[in-house]
Design a protein around this motif. Structure first.
Motif, PDB file in Angstrom:
ATOM      1  N   GLU A  88       0.830  -1.187   0.000  1.00 14.23           N
ATOM      2  CA  GLU A  88       0.000   0.000   0.000  1.00 14.23           C
ATOM      3  C   GLU A  88       0.872   1.247   0.000  1.00 14.23           C
ATOM      4  N   SER A  89       0.481   2.222  -0.778  1.00 18.45           N
ATOM      5  CA  SER A  89       1.227   3.470  -0.880  1.00 18.45           C
ATOM      6  C   SER A  89       0.657   4.490   0.084  1.00 18.45           C
ATOM      7  N   VAL A  90       1.492   5.466   0.479  1.00 18.95           N
ATOM      8  CA  VAL A  90       1.037   6.500   1.401  1.00 18.95           C
ATOM      9  C   VAL A  90      -0.085   7.327   0.781  1.00 18.95           C
ATOM     10  N   ASN A  91      -0.140   7.429  -0.543  1.00 22.00           N
ATOM     11  CA  ASN A  91      -1.201   8.190  -1.204  1.00 22.00           C
ATOM     12  C   ASN A  91      -2.568   7.555  -0.998  1.00 22.00           C
ATOM     13  N   GLU A  92      -2.594   6.255  -0.697  1.00 20.61           N
ATOM     14  CA  GLU A  92      -3.847   5.552  -0.476  1.00 20.61           C
ATOM     15  C   GLU A  92      -4.326   5.696   0.960  1.00 20.61           C
ATOM     16  N   THR A  93      -3.571   6.375   1.804  1.00 20.75           N
ATOM     17  CA  THR A  93      -3.894   6.522   3.212  1.00 20.75           C
ATOM     18  C   THR A  93      -4.353   7.947   3.476  1.00 20.75           C
ATOM     19  N   ALA A  94      -5.650   8.134   3.550  1.00 21.48           N
ATOM     20  CA  ALA A  94      -6.192   9.474   3.745  1.00 21.48           C
ATOM     21  C   ALA A  94      -6.431   9.783   5.213  1.00 21.48           C
ATOM     22  N   SER A  95      -6.474   8.769   6.072  1.00 25.02           N
ATOM     23  CA  SER A  95      -6.830   8.992   7.472  1.00 25.02           C
ATOM     24  C   SER A  95      -5.656   9.433   8.340  1.00 25.02           C
ATOM     25  N   ALA A  96      -4.435   9.301   7.879  1.00 18.36           N
ATOM     26  CA  ALA A  96      -3.270   9.671   8.690  1.00 18.36           C
ATOM     27  C   ALA A  96      -3.077  11.183   8.676  1.00 18.36           C
ATOM     28  N   SER A  97      -2.898  11.760   9.860  1.00 19.56           N
ATOM     29  CA  SER A  97      -2.685  13.207   9.948  1.00 19.56           C
ATOM     30  C   SER A  97      -1.204  13.557   9.900  1.00 19.56           C
ATOM     31  N   THR A  98      -0.341  12.619  10.293  1.00 13.89           N
ATOM     32  CA  THR A  98       1.101  12.843  10.304  1.00 13.89           C
ATOM     33  C   THR A  98       1.783  11.714   9.535  1.00 13.89           C
ATOM     34  N   ILE A  99       2.838  12.081   8.799  1.00  9.33           N
ATOM     35  CA  ILE A  99       3.615  11.074   8.069  1.00  9.33           C
ATOM     36  C   ILE A  99       5.026  11.072   8.627  1.00  9.33           C
ATOM     37  N   VAL A 100       5.492   9.902   9.036  1.00  8.09           N
ATOM     38  CA  VAL A 100       6.865   9.728   9.508  1.00  8.09           C
ATOM     39  C   VAL A 100       7.596   8.886   8.474  1.00  8.09           C
ATOM     40  N   ARG A 101       8.659   9.431   7.930  1.00 11.43           N
ATOM     41  CA  ARG A 101       9.454   8.719   6.924  1.00 11.43           C
ATOM     42  C   ARG A 101      10.506   7.869   7.640  1.00 11.43           C
ATOM     43  N   VAL A 102      10.511   6.570   7.319  1.00 12.82           N
ATOM     44  CA  VAL A 102      11.430   5.616   7.932  1.00 12.82           C
ATOM     45  C   VAL A 102      12.509   5.283   6.905  1.00 12.82           C
ATOM     46  N   PRO A 103      13.743   5.779   7.093  1.00 10.20           N
ATOM     47  CA  PRO A 103      14.798   5.522   6.105  1.00 10.20           C
ATOM     48  C   PRO A 103      15.287   4.071   6.157  1.00 10.20           C
ATOM     49  N   LEU A 104      15.277   3.420   4.980  1.00  9.91           N
ATOM     50  CA  LEU A 104      15.744   2.042   4.864  1.00  9.91           C
ATOM     51  C   LEU A 104      16.688   1.950   3.675  1.00  9.91           C
ATOM     52  N   THR A 105      17.775   1.188   3.832  1.00 11.89           N
ATOM     53  CA  THR A 105      18.717   0.975   2.730  1.00 11.89           C
ATOM     54  C   THR A 105      18.118  -0.013   1.732  1.00 11.89           C
ATOM     55  N   ALA A 106      18.787  -0.205   0.614  1.00 12.14           N
ATOM     56  CA  ALA A 106      18.317  -1.137  -0.414  1.00 12.14           C
ATOM     57  C   ALA A 106      18.180  -2.549   0.153  1.00 12.14           C
TER      58      ALA A 106
END
Length: 152
Positions: free
Chosen positions: A15-33
């Motif tokens: 699921e992509s973040v664009n499909e999530t309308a209910s979240a008020s805050t987005i936290v980006r979790v950095p992950l390597t390849a």
């Protein structure tokens, strides 16, 4: 003749973040390849929340993939900075030659702005040095696959 096409494992979309309308805050979790392929483990988000990942085998996490939504906070995959070789070929022939050589090592050759990126390691440095193509070791987000990973 044997048909092996049915043996290919599908890559399951997440699921992509664009499909999530209910979240008020987005936290980006950095992950390597490499980390983006490890889908059963615990990850510590930048805000201190521990995420327990348990995606189906074959899931590929890409930047923008939704990891979890907890208490109105969406945790989303981001490409972490890692050691890469930023390659700047001088001609189209040089670009084709180095892309072919990198591909022979089963590595991703990813366009990024005005350079091409590959994950840096000693064999890659040796290949690029011997080819004479201009490159520079940098720390940048890499959006390709890890070096050991083959196309499925």
């Amino acid at each position: 003749m044997t048909r092996l096409a049915h043996l290919r494992r599908s890559i399951l979309p997440t699921e992509s973040v664009n499909e999530t309308a209910s979240a008020s805050t987005i936290v980006r979790v950095p992950l390597t390849a490499v980390d983006r392929r490890r889908v059963r483990r615990r990850v510590l988000a930048p805000d201190g929340v521990e995420l327990k990942l348990a995606f189906p085998t074959g899931t590929v996490l890409t930047p923008g993939s939704l990891l979890a939504e907890l208490d109105g906070v969406a945790y989303v995959v981001d490409a972490a900075p890692e050691a890469v070789a930023a390659i700047s070929p001088r001609t189209i022939q040089e670009a084709a030659a180095v892309a072919h050589a990198v591909g022979n090592l089963h590595r991703d050759f990813v366009p990024d702005d005005e350079a091409f990126l590959v994950l840096w390691d000693a064999p890659m440095e040796l290949l690029l040095t011997r080819s004479g193509v201009p490159f520079e070791r940098q720390t940048r987000p890499f959006h390709g696959r890890s070096g050991w990973e083959h196309e499925t």
